[in-house]
Scaffold this active site. Structure first.
Site, mmCIF file in Angstrom:
data_model
loop_
_atom_site.group_PDB
_atom_site.id
_atom_site.type_symbol
_atom_site.label_atom_id
_atom_site.label_comp_id
_atom_site.label_asym_id
_atom_site.label_seq_id
_atom_site.Cartn_x
_atom_site.Cartn_y
_atom_site.Cartn_z
ATOM 1 C CB CYS A 2 9.996 -8.748 -0.024
ATOM 2 S SG CYS A 2 10.587 -7.365 -0.963
ATOM 3 N NE ARG A 27 5.207 -12.115 1.643
ATOM 4 C CZ ARG A 27 4.874 -11.698 2.858
ATOM 5 N NH1 ARG A 27 3.951 -12.330 3.534
ATOM 6 N NH2 ARG A 27 5.440 -10.654 3.404
ATOM 7 C CD1 TRP A 76 5.624 -6.225 -5.637
ATOM 8 C CD2 TRP A 76 6.041 -4.516 -4.269
ATOM 9 N NE1 TRP A 76 4.680 -5.261 -5.868
ATOM 10 C CE2 TRP A 76 4.910 -4.199 -5.045
ATOM 11 C CE3 TRP A 76 6.484 -3.579 -3.336
ATOM 12 C CZ2 TRP A 76 4.220 -2.993 -4.916
ATOM 13 C CZ3 TRP A 76 5.802 -2.382 -3.215
ATOM 14 C CH2 TRP A 76 4.683 -2.101 -3.999
ATOM 15 C CG ASN A 101 9.506 -8.269 3.589
ATOM 16 O OD1 ASN A 101 9.251 -7.214 2.997
ATOM 17 N ND2 ASN A 101 8.577 -9.017 4.153
ATOM 18 N N GLY A 102 11.377 -5.308 3.557
ATOM 19 C CA GLY A 102 11.158 -4.069 4.317
ATOM 20 C C GLY A 102 11.831 -2.909 3.620
ATOM 21 C CE LYS A 488 -10.989 -6.725 -5.472
ATOM 22 N NZ LYS A 488 -10.928 -6.423 -4.102
ATOM 23 C CE LYS A 606 -4.443 -11.725 -0.540
ATOM 24 N NZ LYS A 606 -5.722 -11.155 -0.977
HETATM 25 C C1 G6P Z 1 -3.029 -4.854 -0.660
HETATM 26 C C2 G6P Z 1 -3.858 -5.947 -1.292
HETATM 27 C C3 G6P Z 1 -5.338 -5.645 -1.128
HETATM 28 C C4 G6P Z 1 -5.660 -5.440 0.344
HETATM 29 C C5 G6P Z 1 -4.765 -4.391 0.997
HETATM 30 C C6 G6P Z 1 -4.901 -4.408 2.502
HETATM 31 O O1 G6P Z 1 -3.181 -3.671 -1.348
HETATM 32 O O2 G6P Z 1 -3.541 -6.069 -2.661
HETATM 33 O O3 G6P Z 1 -6.094 -6.722 -1.632
HETATM 34 O O4 G6P Z 1 -6.990 -5.054 0.474
HETATM 35 O O5 G6P Z 1 -3.394 -4.672 0.721
HETATM 36 O O6 G6P Z 1 -4.427 -5.624 2.980
HETATM 37 P P1 G6P Z 1 -4.871 -6.291 4.344
HETATM 38 O O7 G6P Z 1 -4.106 -7.586 4.381
HETATM 39 O O8 G6P Z 1 -4.427 -5.348 5.431
HETATM 40 O O9 G6P Z 1 -6.342 -6.473 4.325
#
Ligand code: G6P
Length: 611
Positions: A2, A27, A76, A101-102, A488, A606
């Site tokens: 969100c 995001r 989201w 958001n939350g 990945k 994200k």
């Molecule tokens: C989400 C993202 C990942 C990321 C993870 C932790 O799952 O898609 O790419 O590694 O969050 O996020 P951060 O911002 O805490 O590294």
């Protein structure tokens, strides 16, 4: 996850709100919407599933949809499917509009009591209870600001909120608890957003709301009350984020751009921290010296890719620095009992600095007695940096692609800086420090060389086009690198991929091996090489198709069923960073062939600001 933008101005805010939503697209979201208060005192709304571009198109068709006060949102889905009805803003009785958001944990009990009061629900979201509660409190209290202050007292969970009402066209009210929210200050208008990047083309002046803050925003003023209801002043920060750093430029995807930015990102993360062959003591700030002198173990907490960086650091901390280290995913750490070691440093790792589980785990760690914390983070102006005693920034620049790439390699650089700082006080010799620093300095060039493998990797990516599963193998520091490679691939190509420490093959995964399951191994030239080679033979003997990324010194030779991609020789100390690059490229090239939405893979976000 969100995203919120909202604003109040003397002219139409629609364009700024939509532009902000686009900048928050990274995001992750599945629907979008906005609501505006027009000069007739009506709240007008438009919502759509799918992309912000679709919403923008619909808004452009409706000439009535304009206003000087507005709220906008990318959703989201958590509670309720990604439908138009569930998209935000939510509106109550044509009087109050709200974006959130939350997650509201007590939404069921609130819903039950609101239904008794006669409120009717039009969505399956947890959010809708907030808008009704604000409406209810607006009837009991004098104004929107007081109504929101009362409402947040009745909410359990995490939220950032922006609320408008046609009863108060001159006010935008907002609140924050557990989810991010920033206020961007402009001349004759003010905006709020989930992060600075959304508003960077409008202003550089930002207020970061603190946990529990509620604010009333007008065109020329901001009033903030803290969690206890007292009026407070919050500092105005000048953001250094540049607006072109979030542009795509010549690249087809942000992920590719970010993979190719790694030489620069790494050198930026080293800049100002090395002198000669040593790490500068000032790297961690002035309080670090005293804290580091007392530390004899480390607890690392993180999620996703950041967790994998932590796993590599465990090998380094114990192997190079002689400091005991544990690593745990944040969502596990926060929900179990711990034996808290004395003089243990908590290190959180996060690209965004807003990951709800990581933030909560840090808070929990402090509550149960961990005395010192350091965060490794890519966003200077994030919640995590504000909650930590010490901050070590990765200077990767904004990362937009959901699948993390340059954040990971720069996290490894930052972690190596921690290894040196703690190692100097423990088992690290001067010679070893010099060797590490020399190798760190060589990284930008070596990463550029590794990027030249792209053409070869593009060719072998074809082998994955019709595959449903893949297995990644590594040993030692390269086991977490294999995990990162598998993550990945699964994130962006939707191929089921798992990683195993190569020695575990015979304890289970070998049963999966046949010509349909490609096996990817990372083979640096180190003391585990011979063992890894035996593991490779175990796969070959069972007809498995192997792709080995190997240091030329390993002597791995191409043959039927075995593709060898040579990675230029590097010191074992930095090999995990170098071997990451071809795995990132492999995932990207496979995803391109499969035609997935590389930068915004399905179901992922994200910045995961809910637990
Ligand atoms: C989400 C993202 C990942 C990321 C993870 C932790 O799952 O898609 O790419 O590694 O969050 O996020 P951060 O911002 O805490 O590294």
């Amino acid at each position: 996850m969100c995203g919120i933008t909202a604003g109040i101005s003397t002219s139409d805010v629609t364009g700024t709100l939509l532009e902000g939503l686009k900048r928050l697209e990274y995001r992750g979201y599945d629907s979008a919407g906005l609501a505006l208060l027009n000069d007739k005192g009506e709240i007008l709304r438009k919502r759509s599933t799918g992309r912000v571009a679709t919403l923008e198109e619909e808004v452009s068709k409706d000439k009535e949809l304009r206003g000087n006060v507005g709220i906008a949102h990318t959703r989201w889905a958590t509670h309720g499917k990604p439908t138009e009805n569930n998209a935000h803003p939510h509106i109550c009785n044509e009087t109050v509009g709200l974006v959130h958001n939350g997650i509201i944990e007590n939404h069921e009990s609130l819903r039950a009591s609101q239904e008794k009061l006669g409120y009717r629900f039009t969505s399956n979201t947890d959010t809708e209870v907030i808008v009704h509660q604000v409406h209810h409190n607006l009837e009991l209290y004098d104004d929107l600001f007081s109504a929101l202050q009362q409402t947040v007292k009745e909410l359990e969970g995490a939220y950032s909120l922006a609320v408008i009402s046609n009863l108060e066209p001159g006010n935008l009210v907002v609140a924050r608890q557990g989810s991010p929210l920033v206020i961007g200050l402009c001349e004759g208008e003010n905006y709020i957003a989930s992060d600075v990047s959304a508003l960077i083309s409008k202003t550089r002046n930002f207020i970061f709301l603190e946990e529990g803050d509620v604010a009333r925003i007008t065109v020329d003023d901001v009033d903030i009350v803290d969690v206890n209801g007292n009026y407070v002043e919050r500092k105005v920060h000048q953001s250094k984020l540049s607006s072109d750093s979030v542009e795509l430029g010549e690249y087809r995807h942000y992920m590719l751009k970010e993979i190719y930015e790694q030489p620069t990102a790494v050198s930026d993360t080293l800049e100002g921290r090395l002198s000669g062959n040593h790490l500068l003591a000032a790297t961690f700030g002035h309080e670090a010296d005293e804290i580091f002198n007392t530390i004899n173990s480390v607890q690392i907490i993180a999620c996703g890719t950041s967790y994998h960086a932590g796993l590599v650091a465990k090998y380094w901390l114990e192997g190079l620095a002689g400091v005991a280290a544990s690593v745990e995913v944040a969502s596990e750490f926060r929900y179990r009992s711990h034996v808290v070691p004395e003089n243990c440093l908590v290190i959180t790792i996060s690209q965004s600095g807003e990951t709800a589980d990581t933030l909560a785990a840090l808070k929990y760690a402090k509550e149960i007695g961990f005395k010192h914390s350091l965060c490794i983070c890519n966003v200077a102006e994030s919640s995590l940096t504000r909650e930590s005693d010490m901050v070590l920034l990765t200077h990767a620049g904004p990362e937009i692609g959901v699948a993390s790439t340059k954040a990971f390699t720069t996290q490894l650089i930052a972690l190596m800086q921690v290894v040196i700082a703690l190692g100097q006080r423990n088992a690290l010799t001067n010679e070893l420090e010099e060797r590490i620093v020399r190798e760190l300095r060589s990284l930008p060039v070596k990463i550029s060389e590794a990027l030249e493998l792209d053409a070869k990797i593009t060719k072998i990516a074809e082998k994955f086009a019709n595959k449903k599963h893949a297995l990644f193998l590594g040993r030692g520091t390269h086991y977490p690198i294999a995990m990162e490679g598998a993550l990945k691939l699964k994130e962006i190509s939707y191929i089921h991929a798992e990683a195993y420490p190569a020695g575990e093959l015979k304890h289970g995964p070998l049963a999966l091996i046949d010509e349909e399951v490609p096996v990817i191994a990372v083979a640096p030239n180190n003391e585990l090489l011979e063992k890894l080679k035996s593991n490779i033979q175990e796969v070959r003997a069972r007809g498995g198709e192997l792709i080995v990324f190997a240091d030329p010194g390993t002597g791995c030779k191409q043959e039927d069923g075995l593709t060898v991609i040579e990675v230029a020789p590097v010191d074992d100390i930095i090999a995990p960073i170098i071997f990451t690059i071809p795995l990132q490229l492999l995932a990207y090239r496979v995803a391109l062939i499969k035609g997935t939405d590389v930068d915004k893979p399905r179901n992922l976000a994200k910045s995961v600001t809910v637990e």
